[in-house]
Design a protein around this motif. Sequence first.
Motif, PDB file in Angstrom:
ATOM      1  N   SER A  26       0.831  -1.210   0.000  1.00  0.00           N
ATOM      2  CA  SER A  26       0.000   0.000   0.000  1.00  0.00           C
ATOM      3  C   SER A  26       0.863   1.256   0.000  1.00  0.00           C
ATOM      4  O   SER A  26       0.632   2.198  -0.762  1.00  0.00           O
ATOM      5  CB  SER A  26      -0.929   0.003   1.217  1.00  0.00           C
ATOM      6  OG  SER A  26      -1.830  -1.080   1.170  1.00  0.00           O
ATOM      7  N   SER A  32       3.949   1.427  -0.976  1.00  0.00           N
ATOM      8  CA  SER A  32       4.710   1.474  -2.233  1.00  0.00           C
ATOM      9  C   SER A  32       3.912   2.160  -3.327  1.00  0.00           C
ATOM     10  O   SER A  32       4.445   3.004  -4.078  1.00  0.00           O
ATOM     11  CB  SER A  32       5.073   0.058  -2.679  1.00  0.00           C
ATOM     12  OG  SER A  32       5.898  -0.574  -1.723  1.00  0.00           O
ATOM     13  N   GLU A  33       2.640   1.810  -3.415  1.00  0.00           N
ATOM     14  CA  GLU A  33       1.799   2.417  -4.448  1.00  0.00           C
ATOM     15  C   GLU A  33       1.699   3.927  -4.264  1.00  0.00           C
ATOM     16  O   GLU A  33       1.903   4.705  -5.207  1.00  0.00           O
ATOM     17  CB  GLU A  33       0.399   1.796  -4.406  1.00  0.00           C
ATOM     18  CG  GLU A  33      -0.545   2.364  -5.446  1.00  0.00           C
ATOM     19  CD  GLU A  33      -1.937   1.762  -5.368  1.00  0.00           C
ATOM     20  OE1 GLU A  33      -2.758   2.071  -6.254  1.00  0.00           O
ATOM     21  OE2 GLU A  33      -2.205   0.990  -4.421  1.00  0.00           O
ATOM     22  N   THR A  34       1.410   4.371  -3.025  1.00  0.00           N
ATOM     23  CA  THR A  34       1.285   5.812  -2.767  1.00  0.00           C
ATOM     24  C   THR A  34       2.608   6.523  -2.969  1.00  0.00           C
ATOM     25  O   THR A  34       2.665   7.599  -3.574  1.00  0.00           O
ATOM     26  CB  THR A  34       0.769   6.040  -1.340  1.00  0.00           C
ATOM     27  OG1 THR A  34      -0.494   5.383  -1.175  1.00  0.00           O
ATOM     28  CG2 THR A  34       0.616   7.525  -1.059  1.00  0.00           C
ATOM     29  N   ILE A  46       1.977  -0.944 -11.365  1.00  0.00           N
ATOM     30  CA  ILE A  46       0.715  -1.070 -10.626  1.00  0.00           C
ATOM     31  C   ILE A  46       0.277  -2.526 -10.557  1.00  0.00           C
ATOM     32  O   ILE A  46      -0.217  -2.993  -9.520  1.00  0.00           O
ATOM     33  CB  ILE A  46      -0.363  -0.200 -11.301  1.00  0.00           C
ATOM     34  CG1 ILE A  46       0.000   1.282 -11.153  1.00  0.00           C
ATOM     35  CG2 ILE A  46      -1.734  -0.479 -10.697  1.00  0.00           C
ATOM     36  CD1 ILE A  46      -0.914   2.218 -11.894  1.00  0.00           C
ATOM     37  N   ILE A  81       2.288  -4.285  -7.828  1.00  0.00           N
ATOM     38  CA  ILE A  81       1.834  -3.917  -6.485  1.00  0.00           C
ATOM     39  C   ILE A  81       0.483  -4.529  -6.166  1.00  0.00           C
ATOM     40  O   ILE A  81       0.268  -5.088  -5.078  1.00  0.00           O
ATOM     41  CB  ILE A  81       1.781  -2.382  -6.359  1.00  0.00           C
ATOM     42  CG1 ILE A  81       3.190  -1.789  -6.447  1.00  0.00           C
ATOM     43  CG2 ILE A  81       1.122  -1.966  -5.058  1.00  0.00           C
ATOM     44  CD1 ILE A  81       3.221  -0.280  -6.496  1.00  0.00           C
ATOM     45  N   LEU A  82      -0.449  -4.467  -7.117  1.00  0.00           N
ATOM     46  CA  LEU A  82      -1.801  -4.984  -6.848  1.00  0.00           C
ATOM     47  C   LEU A  82      -1.829  -6.499  -6.738  1.00  0.00           C
ATOM     48  O   LEU A  82      -2.565  -7.060  -5.916  1.00  0.00           O
ATOM     49  CB  LEU A  82      -2.750  -4.513  -7.948  1.00  0.00           C
ATOM     50  CG  LEU A  82      -3.037  -3.009  -7.978  1.00  0.00           C
ATOM     51  CD1 LEU A  82      -4.004  -2.668  -9.098  1.00  0.00           C
ATOM     52  CD2 LEU A  82      -3.600  -2.537  -6.637  1.00  0.00           C
ATOM     53  N   ASN A 104      -0.382  -7.205  -3.326  1.00  0.00           N
ATOM     54  CA  ASN A 104      -1.273  -6.754  -2.259  1.00  0.00           C
ATOM     55  C   ASN A 104      -2.499  -7.654  -2.143  1.00  0.00           C
ATOM     56  O   ASN A 104      -2.902  -8.040  -1.037  1.00  0.00           O
ATOM     57  CB  ASN A 104      -1.696  -5.318  -2.527  1.00  0.00           C
ATOM     58  CG  ASN A 104      -2.092  -4.580  -1.256  1.00  0.00           C
ATOM     59  OD1 ASN A 104      -1.798  -5.039  -0.157  1.00  0.00           O
ATOM     60  ND2 ASN A 104      -2.756  -3.450  -1.399  1.00  0.00           N
ATOM     61  N   LYS A 125       0.067   4.556   3.853  1.00  0.00           N
ATOM     62  CA  LYS A 125      -0.160   5.507   2.770  1.00  0.00           C
ATOM     63  C   LYS A 125       0.069   6.946   3.223  1.00  0.00           C
ATOM     64  O   LYS A 125       0.554   7.782   2.445  1.00  0.00           O
ATOM     65  CB  LYS A 125      -1.572   5.349   2.216  1.00  0.00           C
ATOM     66  CG  LYS A 125      -1.749   4.066   1.407  1.00  0.00           C
ATOM     67  CD  LYS A 125      -3.090   4.005   0.705  1.00  0.00           C
ATOM     68  CE  LYS A 125      -3.149   2.773  -0.216  1.00  0.00           C
ATOM     69  NZ  LYS A 125      -4.417   2.692  -0.956  1.00  0.00           N
TER      70      LYS A 125
END
Length: 426
Positions: A24, A26-28, A63, A66-67, A70, A114
Amino acid sequence: MNEAPLGLLFGILAALILLSGFFSGSETGMMSLNRYRLRHKAKSGHRGAKRAARLLEQPDSLISTILIGNNLINNLAAALATVMAIRLYGDNAVVPASILLTLVFLIFAEIIPKTIAAYKSETVAYAVSHALLPLRKLLFPVIWLVSHITHLVLRITGVERNDSGEHIGLEELRTIVGDAGHLIPKHHRGMLLNILDLETITVDDIMIPRNEVFGIDIDADTSTIIEKLRDAEFTRIPVFQSDIDNIVGILHQRDIINSVDDHGRVQRDKLLQALRSPYFIPEGTPLHTQLFNFQKKKRRMGIVVDEYGVMQGIVTLEDLLEEIVGEFTSNLSTDTDDITHQSDGSFVIDGTTTVRDINKTLKWDLPTDGPKTLNGLLLEHLESFPEAMVGVSIDRYRFEILEMKGNLIQLVRAYSRTPSKRQRQS
């Protein structure tokens, strides 16, 4: 799983929560990076920036990585929590355990990671890039499959990919410069904004109008020419023959002495030889184009003409540079040769003053998409040649004509009835 110690299961669940928080955050962190700062640091050799830039070159793969990670972690955590709840409290504990797990994940695997990543995007992004690069390679087959399925669905639904997100327009760039704050000194920020405005401003907006051009008639008698040269305040002087529309050249002050004989008389032949050929500029030429033209042609003055070749005014390199760096003066008051502040808060303005100069000096918002001078602006609104002491209102501004000279409005008293937006912001 049913025989595993509960302590081990709790440890695995805690590890899964941490891993979920990692993905989470990492994405932000990656998506919050300033792309322009990232490129600068990557070009400067920063290793973390280089890794992050490589990941962001393919944002869809990033993305997906990451998804995938996650969702895999979250599903494993949900399954593990269900097993633990059944072992501890039976089947009736599944729903409460799911609600509790949702709260735990929301706080410790979503909001906290985040928030940290949003505030420390560079630190987080550079750190997680160590793991995301090899993980992307490891998950490549899955990412490839997911990406192709996604693109197929997008094509079926008629949604097209838009790669224009990296490009910013002039207004967006102005906002970036304006919001730079202490990162760019105020004076430098003003210069950058002025440079961006060069595309929207033409030579018509800054030229010295025809009726204010100081020139010398080559056909005048010697005493008149000498008197004009004595009163000249400019280095370069337009020279015309009979009429201002018939400009024959530009005279530099240093060349005048070579045109005067021992008796102080101007020798027209030598004066004509000293003239430099005039440089004509079509009206409506943008300032950024004219700046390059001045540089290319090694010129410092140009004659602005309309489509019929009729002179409209003159533009100098100094005028153009003032649009970038500001007036070449140390006087910081609002008083100028054309605008004088009065004790009652009003201003007496010369009718030939350009609307842009009024806006810049007084921080007003008079319309600039029509007439270029105050005289033209008032005549457009009056739709006739007025007598003195006639008043006219334009938006929040009030103008009273004090003096006329023929068909030209000579002096105007003006004031703003309410502060303009730019005055409130200053």
